[in-house]
Design an enzyme around this catalytic site. Structure first.
Site, PDB file in Angstrom:
ATOM      1  N   SER A 188      40.575  47.578  43.203  1.00  0.00           N
ATOM      2  CA  SER A 188      41.857  45.994  42.536  1.00  0.00           C
ATOM      3  C   SER A 188      41.678  45.751  40.884  1.00  0.00           C
ATOM      4  O   SER A 188      42.935  45.867  40.163  1.00  0.00           O
ATOM      5  CB  SER A 188      41.743  44.665  43.311  1.00  0.00           C
ATOM      6  OG  SER A 188      40.472  44.670  42.528  1.00  0.00           O
ATOM      7  N   HIS A 216      46.610  46.483  48.133  1.00  0.00           N
ATOM      8  CA  HIS A 216      47.135  46.785  46.962  1.00  0.00           C
ATOM      9  C   HIS A 216      47.491  48.162  47.826  1.00  0.00           C
ATOM     10  O   HIS A 216      48.441  48.235  46.714  1.00  0.00           O
ATOM     11  CB  HIS A 216      46.420  47.498  45.485  1.00  0.00           C
ATOM     12  CG  HIS A 216      45.078  46.181  45.258  1.00  0.00           C
ATOM     13  ND1 HIS A 216      46.106  45.331  44.124  1.00  0.00           N
ATOM     14  CD2 HIS A 216      44.403  45.152  45.352  1.00  0.00           C
ATOM     15  CE1 HIS A 216      46.079  43.941  43.619  1.00  0.00           C
ATOM     16  NE2 HIS A 216      45.071  43.976  44.350  1.00  0.00           N
ATOM     17  N   LYS A 247      51.292  40.572  47.541  1.00  0.00           N
ATOM     18  CA  LYS A 247      51.575  42.141  46.681  1.00  0.00           C
ATOM     19  C   LYS A 247      52.591  42.564  46.905  1.00  0.00           C
ATOM     20  O   LYS A 247      53.781  41.674  46.832  1.00  0.00           O
ATOM     21  CB  LYS A 247      49.950  42.582  46.793  1.00  0.00           C
ATOM     22  CG  LYS A 247      48.829  41.920  46.606  1.00  0.00           C
ATOM     23  CD  LYS A 247      47.747  42.966  45.732  1.00  0.00           C
ATOM     24  CE  LYS A 247      46.755  41.331  46.163  1.00  0.00           C
ATOM     25  NZ  LYS A 247      46.491  40.411  44.946  1.00  0.00           N
TER      26      LYS A 247
HETATM   27  N1  PMP Z   1      41.566  42.069  48.524  1.00  0.00           N
HETATM   28  C1  PMP Z   1      41.646  41.946  47.586  1.00  0.00           C
HETATM   29  C2  PMP Z   1      41.867  43.940  47.449  1.00  0.00           C
HETATM   30  C3  PMP Z   1      42.758  41.627  46.497  1.00  0.00           C
HETATM   31  O1  PMP Z   1      42.311  42.457  45.335  1.00  0.00           O
HETATM   32  C4  PMP Z   1      43.032  40.611  46.653  1.00  0.00           C
HETATM   33  C5  PMP Z   1      43.925  39.461  45.441  1.00  0.00           C
HETATM   34  N2  PMP Z   1      44.048  40.105  44.312  1.00  0.00           N
HETATM   35  C6  PMP Z   1      42.415  39.633  47.768  1.00  0.00           C
HETATM   36  C7  PMP Z   1      41.769  40.469  48.885  1.00  0.00           C
HETATM   37  C8  PMP Z   1      43.553  38.320  47.720  1.00  0.00           C
HETATM   38  O2  PMP Z   1      44.670  38.282  48.556  1.00  0.00           O
HETATM   39  P1  PMP Z   1      45.055  36.687  47.924  1.00  0.00           P
HETATM   40  O3  PMP Z   1      45.795  36.999  47.172  1.00  0.00           O
HETATM   41  O4  PMP Z   1      46.437  37.447  49.488  1.00  0.00           O
HETATM   42  O5  PMP Z   1      44.335  35.601  48.700  1.00  0.00           O
END
Ligand code: PMP
Length: 399
Positions: A188, A216, A247
């Site tokens: 991420s 992602h 996303k």
């Molecule tokens: N996993 C990854 C790799 C993320 O980047 C994120 C959020 N940035 C999440 C899980 C969490 O997802 P959510 O925003 O739906 O809570």
């Protein structure tokens, strides 16, 4: 209380606390902040679907029908059929036997990891020895995977980022344990990919499960947008694929796909699923519409990749360091926190919204401007952003 106030003042002084921008409107790929329009180069709304007319229409119709929330957990009285429809659609899209949804991706990860790994001491059901459990995670995996591991009673080990020799060394030493490997599909903050085929062959060799966080990657990578398993041609070989609905799918929620029986068991074993209200019905309706668009309009993904290549080539051509990014997430690496804050400020003054990313999202001394492009940026908008980056890079002396 006093500690928090002291902490706040100290963090502010050394640049670890920043005012958060107040966004009033989101006409993606632009955003309105303090009454001024900015070009947003930091959104995870990768296909622009949060504001797609068909998605909005479906969500609004659901509000008319159900109101705005279920006010209950699925387990008690919140199990609306539209939520089951969404789970079926996710499983269908991901070519998976079954799926289960959660309130967010974060909630998914903190719930499913202990639920998969730990014993279930209940009504004389089969148990396992918790002492023989080991979670092995990538050093750069998402914080929600780390928090999920902390909530499990399993032992935890971390392998160096994407380092398969290190992963194998850990697996070799712990042959007799029940093991699960955790990795992001697309990382991420770095935008690079996990070497899934290698991870899977090590998992097979040492009898470990694999859970991939494809937050992602879903809707973005793979010919049909099915994520990193599709991209690497290993679909069906990953035990559990987790993802988010917040996303590329434009809404809110998290999901996990996997074997049918395992997914069904998780419904009565995953704490945030049982004790937290479900995602609202209008989210389910909107995301069902978004999934349909992802399937039927591959040109959106083509636009995204056209934009990724355009922006990446521009930045690399000017001499910026994008680490090992291969995807829509492009970290413009700066390192020093204060310099990075200055870079974000310069970009902001030029109408480009890309916050600087510092600890705790990345290690100290590895600050960066985390850029992301989306499908609805126009080539002209990308050129405008590139020009702003050029001026910023010269001004702070990194290109
Ligand atoms: N996993 C990854 C790799 C993320 O980047 C994120 C959020 N940035 C999440 C899980 C969490 O997802 P959510 O925003 O739906 O809570």
């Amino acid at each position: 209380m006093e500690y928090l106030i002291n902490l706040y003042n100290a963090a502010k002084k050394i640049g670890f606390y920043d005012e958060i921008r107040h966004i009033t409107d989101v006409p993606y790929p632009e955003m309105v902040i303090d009454g001024k329009r900015f070009l947003c180069f930091c959104s995870n709304n990768y296909l622009g679907l949060s504001i797609h007319p068909e998605v909005k229409k479906a969500a609004m119709q659901a509000v008319e029908r159900y109101g705005i929330g279920t006010c209950e957990s699925r387990w008690i009285a919140g199990n609306l059929v539209i939520l089951e429809d969404l789970e079926a659609a996710i499983a269908d899209f991901k070519l998976a036997p079954a799926s289960i949804i959660f309130l967010s991706g974060f909630m998914a990860n903190i719930g499913i990891i202990p639920a998969i790994m730990d014993s279930f001491e209940h009504f004389g059901l089969p148990t396992i020895n918790n002492e023989n459990n080991l979670i092995i995670k990538d050093y750069l995996c998402h914080i929600s995977l780390i928090e999920g591991s902390r909530l499990s009673v399993s032992n935890t080990k971390t392998y160096k980022h994407n380092d398969m020799n290190h992963l194998e060394m850990i697996l070799k030493r712990t042959k007799d344990k029940r093991k699960m490997i955790l990795t992001d599909g697309i990382f991420s903050m770095d935008g690079d990919l996990a070497p899934l085929p290698e991870i899977i062959s090590l998992a097979e060799k040492y009898n470990a499960m694999v859970l991939v966080d494809d937050a992602h990657a879903t809707g973005v990578i793979g010919k049909n947008g099915r994520g990193t398993p599709e991209h690497f041609n290993v679909e069906g070989k990953v035990d559990f694929v987790m993802g988010t609905l917040s996303k590329a799918l434009g809404g809110l929620g998290g999901f996990l796909t996997g074997p049918k029986e395992a997914i069904e068991m998780l419904r009565i074993k995953t704490v945030p699923y049982i004790f937290s209200s479900s995602i609202p019905p209008e989210q389910a309706a909107g995301i069902l519409a978004a999934l349909k668009i992802v399937k039927e309009q591959p040109e959106l993904r083509d636009n995204l990749w056209r934009n990724i290549n355009h922006f990446r080539e521009g930045l690399l051509g000017m001499g910026f360091n994008l680490l090992n990014s291969e995807t829509q997430i492009m970290p413009v690496f700066i390192g020093d926190e204060k310099k990075c804050a200055k870079a974000a400020k310069i970009l902001y003054e030029k109408g480009i919204f890309t916050p600087h990313i510092i600890w705790p999202a990345v290690p100290i001394g590895k600050a960066r401007i985390r850029c992301s492009v989306i499908a609805t940026h126009t080539p002209l908008q990308i050129d405008r952003a590139l020009e702003a980056f050029r001026e910023m890079g010269k001004e702070i002396g990194i290109i």
